[in-house]
Motif scaffolding. Structure first.
Motif, mmCIF file in Angstrom:
data_model
loop_
_atom_site.group_PDB
_atom_site.id
_atom_site.type_symbol
_atom_site.label_atom_id
_atom_site.label_comp_id
_atom_site.label_asym_id
_atom_site.label_seq_id
_atom_site.Cartn_x
_atom_site.Cartn_y
_atom_site.Cartn_z
ATOM 1 N N THR A 8 -26.409 134.738 68.610
ATOM 2 C CA THR A 8 -26.672 136.168 68.582
ATOM 3 C C THR A 8 -27.729 136.489 69.635
ATOM 4 O OG1 THR A 8 -28.459 136.020 66.953
ATOM 5 C CG2 THR A 8 -26.198 136.226 66.111
ATOM 6 N N LYS A 9 -28.065 137.769 69.786
ATOM 7 C CA LYS A 9 -29.054 138.188 70.771
ATOM 8 C C LYS A 9 -30.454 138.233 70.190
ATOM 9 C CE LYS A 9 -25.731 140.873 73.476
ATOM 10 N NZ LYS A 9 -25.386 142.206 74.045
ATOM 11 N N ILE A 10 -30.634 137.630 69.051
ATOM 12 C CA ILE A 10 -31.935 137.656 68.397
ATOM 13 C C ILE A 10 -32.975 136.913 69.227
ATOM 14 C CG2 ILE A 10 -31.536 135.548 67.053
ATOM 15 C CD1 ILE A 10 -33.095 136.874 64.780
ATOM 16 N N SER A 11 -34.208 137.380 69.165
ATOM 17 C CA SER A 11 -35.316 136.728 69.857
ATOM 18 C C SER A 11 -36.540 136.786 68.952
ATOM 19 C CB SER A 11 -35.601 137.429 71.193
ATOM 20 O OG SER A 11 -35.978 138.774 70.961
ATOM 21 N N GLY A 12 -37.601 136.118 69.385
ATOM 22 C CA GLY A 12 -38.824 136.156 68.592
ATOM 23 C C GLY A 12 -39.317 134.772 68.244
ATOM 24 N N SER A 13 -40.437 134.743 67.553
ATOM 25 C CA SER A 13 -41.113 133.490 67.235
ATOM 26 C C SER A 13 -40.639 132.892 65.912
ATOM 27 C CB SER A 13 -42.620 133.726 67.157
ATOM 28 O OG SER A 13 -43.284 132.564 66.711
ATOM 29 N N LEU A 14 -40.680 131.572 65.852
ATOM 30 C CA LEU A 14 -40.364 130.861 64.607
ATOM 31 C C LEU A 14 -41.403 131.126 63.523
ATOM 32 C CD1 LEU A 14 -39.383 127.276 65.839
ATOM 33 C CD2 LEU A 14 -37.830 129.012 64.923
ATOM 34 N N GLU A 15 -42.522 131.698 63.881
ATOM 35 C CA GLU A 15 -43.627 131.862 62.963
ATOM 36 C C GLU A 15 -43.227 132.568 61.673
ATOM 37 O OE1 GLU A 15 -47.429 130.998 61.839
ATOM 38 O OE2 GLU A 15 -46.426 130.423 63.706
ATOM 39 N N VAL A 16 -42.255 133.440 61.739
ATOM 40 C CA VAL A 16 -41.826 134.182 60.558
ATOM 41 C C VAL A 16 -41.308 133.257 59.464
ATOM 42 C CG1 VAL A 16 -39.482 134.524 61.442
ATOM 43 C CG2 VAL A 16 -40.419 136.114 59.748
ATOM 44 N N PHE A 17 -40.795 132.087 59.847
ATOM 45 C CA PHE A 17 -40.228 131.181 58.850
ATOM 46 C C PHE A 17 -41.296 130.380 58.110
ATOM 47 C CE2 PHE A 17 -36.857 131.766 62.041
ATOM 48 C CZ PHE A 17 -35.893 132.344 61.218
ATOM 49 N N ARG A 18 -42.533 130.512 58.536
ATOM 50 C CA ARG A 18 -43.627 129.858 57.829
ATOM 51 C C ARG A 18 -43.795 130.419 56.421
ATOM 52 N NH1 ARG A 18 -47.762 126.880 59.938
ATOM 53 N NH2 ARG A 18 -47.349 127.621 62.064
ATOM 54 N N PHE A 19 -43.297 131.632 56.236
ATOM 55 C CA PHE A 19 -43.475 132.311 54.944
ATOM 56 C C PHE A 19 -42.206 132.291 54.101
ATOM 57 C CE2 PHE A 19 -46.065 134.284 58.290
ATOM 58 C CZ PHE A 19 -47.313 133.950 57.821
ATOM 59 N N LEU A 20 -41.314 131.339 54.383
ATOM 60 C CA LEU A 20 -40.080 131.194 53.603
ATOM 61 C C LEU A 20 -40.014 129.770 53.043
ATOM 62 C CD1 LEU A 20 -37.527 132.981 55.978
ATOM 63 C CD2 LEU A 20 -38.624 133.911 53.936
ATOM 64 N N PRO A 21 -40.840 129.451 52.067
ATOM 65 C CA PRO A 21 -40.921 128.081 51.556
ATOM 66 C C PRO A 21 -39.653 127.582 50.878
ATOM 67 C CG PRO A 21 -42.140 129.579 50.141
ATOM 68 C CD PRO A 21 -41.781 130.358 51.369
ATOM 69 N N LYS A 22 -38.788 128.483 50.461
ATOM 70 C CA LYS A 22 -37.548 128.075 49.785
ATOM 71 C C LYS A 22 -36.366 127.950 50.741
ATOM 72 C CE LYS A 22 -38.812 130.030 45.293
ATOM 73 N NZ LYS A 22 -38.406 130.924 44.183
ATOM 74 N N LEU A 23 -36.623 128.083 52.031
ATOM 75 C CA LEU A 23 -35.563 128.008 53.032
ATOM 76 C C LEU A 23 -34.872 126.645 52.990
ATOM 77 C CD1 LEU A 23 -34.279 129.560 55.432
ATOM 78 C CD2 LEU A 23 -35.916 128.389 56.909
ATOM 79 N N GLN A 24 -33.524 126.659 52.971
ATOM 80 C CA GLN A 24 -32.751 125.429 52.923
ATOM 81 C C GLN A 24 -31.918 125.203 54.185
ATOM 82 O OE1 GLN A 24 -30.392 125.207 49.378
ATOM 83 N NE2 GLN A 24 -32.163 125.209 48.007
ATOM 84 N N LYS A 25 -31.378 126.278 54.743
ATOM 85 C CA LYS A 25 -30.532 126.139 55.921
ATOM 86 C C LYS A 25 -30.942 127.165 56.967
ATOM 87 C CE LYS A 25 -26.539 124.530 53.232
ATOM 88 N NZ LYS A 25 -25.122 124.763 52.893
#
Length: 277
Positions: A8-25
């Motif tokens: 996709t055309k999405i952009s930005g920093s991975l930092e946002v995923f620091r606040f998703l502790p239940k992320l699996q995939k």
């Protein structure tokens, strides 16, 4: 629990995923996402991590950023064509990992260390990296079915390879040995040994009806082209360039009965005959 934004055309920093502790995939391949892998120290339940063809960077190591993944659920890691770096000896223990793709990254290290870290590994892709070592180390990975070490310093005798392999790509590496060993590989579909130090008679492939791709270019193999007469129903790509292969191409019925063969390269061989369609 699952984020898929690949291609996709999405952009930005991975930092946002620091606040998703239940992320699996997490699948972000082929985007312009950037950032450091340290953000995944807060995602202990991660199962799949696909960051191929992104601007992600960071050191792939057990302490930080991936300490929390030890003894966890990670099954797939793909950081191909990224700026991820580190030595494989620092990798975390990943007991459930099935696929490890590091192609064109800055990861380095010896294959020997993998046996203690990823015993359930089925697919290993380290092409165009600084990975090195002897291919005999792959025996410590009993579940391994696919391996790609293209353009690495990996070496060793091919006689140590498991006959359970279905895909073996060793192009431009330092492997050597007699190709006769592959007569035992009954499920082999892809074999690339071009620009290596292997040798032997191509009759080793005479009974392998599963092969779809075979590349032996610029090796010391020899034999008669006739051995492929019974393999044309499965073969799609065949490259025997710059080898000592000989014989009349029409012995195998080429070009009239070539099955699904789409690419055949015979430059600088002793093969003769009309190959015009």
């Amino acid at each position: 629990e699952e984020v898929d934004l690949s291609s996709t055309k999405i952009s930005g920093s991975l930092e946002v995923f620091r606040f998703l502790p239940k992320l699996q995939k997490l699948q972000l391949s082929d985007t312009v996402v950037y950032g450091d892998m340290s953000v995944f120290s807060n995602t202990p339940d991660l199962v799949r991590l696909q960051l191929r063809n992104t601007k992600v960077m960071g050191r792939f190591k057990a302490r930080a950023p991936l300490k929390s993944l030890e003894l966890r659920h990670l099954e797939e890691v793909d950081v191909s064509n990224t700026e991820v770096n580190g030595d494989m000896s620092d990798f975390p223990f990943m007991p459930k990992l099935k696929r490890l793709a590091l192609n064109s990254s800055f990861v380095a290290g010896d294959l020997q260390v993998l046996g203690d870290k990823v015993k359930e590994l089925e697919i290993l892709e380290v092409a165009l990296t600084k990975v090195l070592g002897d291919i005999s180390a792959l025996k410590a990975l009993p579940a391994l079915r696919e391996v790609d070490v293209t353009s690495t310093m990996v070496a060793g005798d091919i006689s140590s390879l498991s006959p359970k392999l279905t895909k073996a790509i060793f192009s431009w590496s330092n492997v050597s040995g007699d190709i006769q060993i592959f007569s035992q590989f009954q499920d082999l579909t892809t074999l690339a040994l071009d620009h290596t130090f292997v040798h032997g008679d191509i009759k080793a492939f005479q009974q392998l009806g599963t092969l779809t791709t075979l590349n032996l270019a610029s090796t010391l193999v020899f034999g008669k082209i006739k051995v492929f007469e019974n393999a044309l129903e499965s073969l799609r790509k065949l490259d025997l360039s710059s080898t000592a292969i000989t014989g009349d191409i029409q012995v195998i019925g080429y070009p009239m009965t070539v099955g699904k063969l789409t690419d055949i390269l015979l430059d600088n061989t002793g093969v003769f005959g009309d190959i015009a369609a």
